[in-house]
Design a protein around this motif. Structure first.
Motif, mmCIF file in Angstrom:
data_model
loop_
_atom_site.group_PDB
_atom_site.id
_atom_site.type_symbol
_atom_site.label_atom_id
_atom_site.label_comp_id
_atom_site.label_asym_id
_atom_site.label_seq_id
_atom_site.Cartn_x
_atom_site.Cartn_y
_atom_site.Cartn_z
ATOM 1 N N ALA A 8 0.829 -1.209 0.000
ATOM 2 C CA ALA A 8 0.000 0.000 0.000
ATOM 3 C C ALA A 8 0.860 1.255 0.000
ATOM 4 N N MET A 9 1.964 1.252 0.767
ATOM 5 C CA MET A 9 2.834 2.412 0.791
ATOM 6 C C MET A 9 3.509 2.621 -0.554
ATOM 7 N N ALA A 10 3.945 1.530 -1.232
ATOM 8 C CA ALA A 10 4.552 1.664 -2.551
ATOM 9 C C ALA A 10 3.546 2.209 -3.565
ATOM 10 N N GLU A 11 2.333 1.729 -3.491
ATOM 11 C CA GLU A 11 1.300 2.223 -4.403
ATOM 12 C C GLU A 11 0.996 3.701 -4.147
ATOM 13 N N ILE A 12 0.980 4.098 -2.862
ATOM 14 C CA ILE A 12 0.724 5.497 -2.527
ATOM 15 C C ILE A 12 1.838 6.386 -3.051
ATOM 16 N N ARG A 13 3.118 5.932 -2.912
ATOM 17 C CA ARG A 13 4.232 6.732 -3.423
ATOM 18 C C ARG A 13 4.173 6.861 -4.931
ATOM 19 N N ALA A 14 3.831 5.765 -5.619
ATOM 20 C CA ALA A 14 3.746 5.823 -7.083
ATOM 21 C C ALA A 14 2.633 6.766 -7.532
ATOM 22 N N GLN A 15 1.486 6.699 -6.872
ATOM 23 C CA GLN A 15 0.387 7.595 -7.238
ATOM 24 C C GLN A 15 0.719 9.040 -6.932
ATOM 25 N N ALA A 16 1.410 9.280 -5.820
ATOM 26 C CA ALA A 16 1.794 10.653 -5.492
ATOM 27 C C ALA A 16 2.795 11.205 -6.494
#
Length: 391
Positions: free
Chosen positions: A276-284
């Motif tokens: 979830a954190m990796a996905e959040i960083r990619a989306q940001a």
């Protein structure tokens, strides 16, 4: 064993409990009971076995019924109903004759005709002394004028509600509970008076029926507008749905996600996972690239062409080529600095750690009226008078 009898004296009245005593009573029968107002005839609507101590759950001792009603008692009740209709018409004529600002609702005649009660509504206080004299002179009994509210008026008369059925106060409600506008807000209703008001003009009584369920739901779900750190990242609660038992969340990628209360309890108590954190960083990062703020490339950060360190000496010392230090596509280059023979470090145009200071060629300035070659005719600025300070 004696029984507990639920007795009702009229269709819209409350239910009073009595003991059967030595009588065996079934539902639907009429009984004569002794009350504080005198003898009364009521209908038994429920029966159940009484405990040995003959007490109610509240701890009050039950009064026993006087006797079972017979045919003569039923005939007397029918005559009282006819008398009540006649008294209603006579009272309305008297009100119109005396020009009183009151509205007559109903007339009740006691079983033994010891008293007659007139129910009315009025916006304020009414001087009905003359009216009472006329009624006593006509019926020769005790007269009571009782002012009621619009809710009790609707309960006595009966009406069809917005739902298409008989009003709740007429069908099964026996006591009125307070209804506030806060209940309508907590239930997410449109605050339109025509939608949340009943026939009587007051707030709908059915708002109080569902209030307990909404309070339990609001205790389970999070507060709307608050941010939480969950297993799917940082989220904000947008709204809640009572019927679906779910909440709608706004994620960091500005997507709405609806989860149930059980799912919410699971994700709110767990830390965010690595995925979830990796996905959040990619989306940001994707959101920043699509924005207006430019992103510096690796060559710019490393001092490549057009970078900050392209023509600058290490540690920001002066001595680098100022022309090479300009950005790519910048036509405004720094002029050359004249070398002074008598170098004064205080008046030097070279600033340590910041590079050379740009200089501009000076133009000779002459006073107004003088004309010299290469000079310009200018006027000396006048000094402005200072205004006195305000007191």
């Amino acid at each position: 064993m004696s029984q507990i009898l639920g007795v009702k004296f009229n269709d819209y009245g409350q239910v009073y409990y009595f003991g059967s005593g030595p009588f065996v009573v079934r539902e639907g029968q009429y009984v004569i009971v002794k009350t504080d107002q005198g003898m009364g005839l009521g209908k038994v609507i429920l029966t159940r076995q009484a405990p040995r101590d003959n007490e109610t759950p509240d701890g009050e001792t039950l009064k026993a019924i006087y006797r079972l009603a017979n045919d003569k008692d039923l005939e007397a009740v029918a005559e009282n109903e006819v008398l009540a209709r006649d008294a209603y018409q006579y009272c309305r004529k008297s009100v119109a004759r005396l020009k009183l600002g009151m509205k007559l609702v109903d007339v009740e005649v006691f079983f033994d005709r010891s008293k007659m009660v007139y129910y009315f509504t009025a916006p304020g206080r009414i001087d009905f002394r003359e009216l009472i004299k006329d009624l006593v002179r006509e019926y020769r009994t005790r007269i009571e004028l009782r002012q009621i509210g619009v809710r009790h008026e609707t309960q006595m008369l009966g009406a069809i509600g917005n739902c298409g059925q008989m009003c709740c106060c007429r069908r099964f409600m026996r006591k009125f509970v307070p209804v506030t506008i806060k209940m309508a807000k907590e239930q997410n209703l449109f605050l339109n008076p025509t939608k949340i008001s009943g026939i009587c003009g007051r707030l709908l009584c059915c708002l109080s029926f569902e209030q307990k369920g909404y309070e339990e739901f609001h205790r389970m779900c999070p507060r709307v507008g608050k941010k939480f750190t969950t297993a799917i990242g940082s989220v904000k609660v947008l709204r809640s749905n009572f019927f679906k038992k779910s909440v709608t969340l706004l994620t960091e990628s500005f997507d709405e996600r609806e989860v149930s209360i059980d799912e919410w309890n699971e994700i709110v108590n767990k830390p965010p996972s690595e995925e979830a954190m990796a996905e959040i960083r990619a989306q940001a990062a994707q959101g920043r690239r699509g924005g207006r703020r430019p992103i510096r490339s690796d060559a710019d950060q490393a001092g490549g062409p057009g970078g900050a360190g392209a023509g600058q000496a290490p540690d920001g010392l002066a001595g680098g080529d100022p022309a090479a230090g300009s950005r790519e596509g910048d036509d405004n280059t720094l002029p050359e600095i004249p070398v002074l023979e008598d170098h004064d470090p205080e008046q030097s145009s070279v600033r340590p750690g910041r590079g050379p200071r740009p200089t501009q060629p000076s133009r000779p300035v002459v006073a107004a009226g003088d004309d010299a070659e290469g000079g310009t005719r200018v006027r000396r600025p006048r000094r402005r008078k200072r205004k006195p300070p305000r007191k």
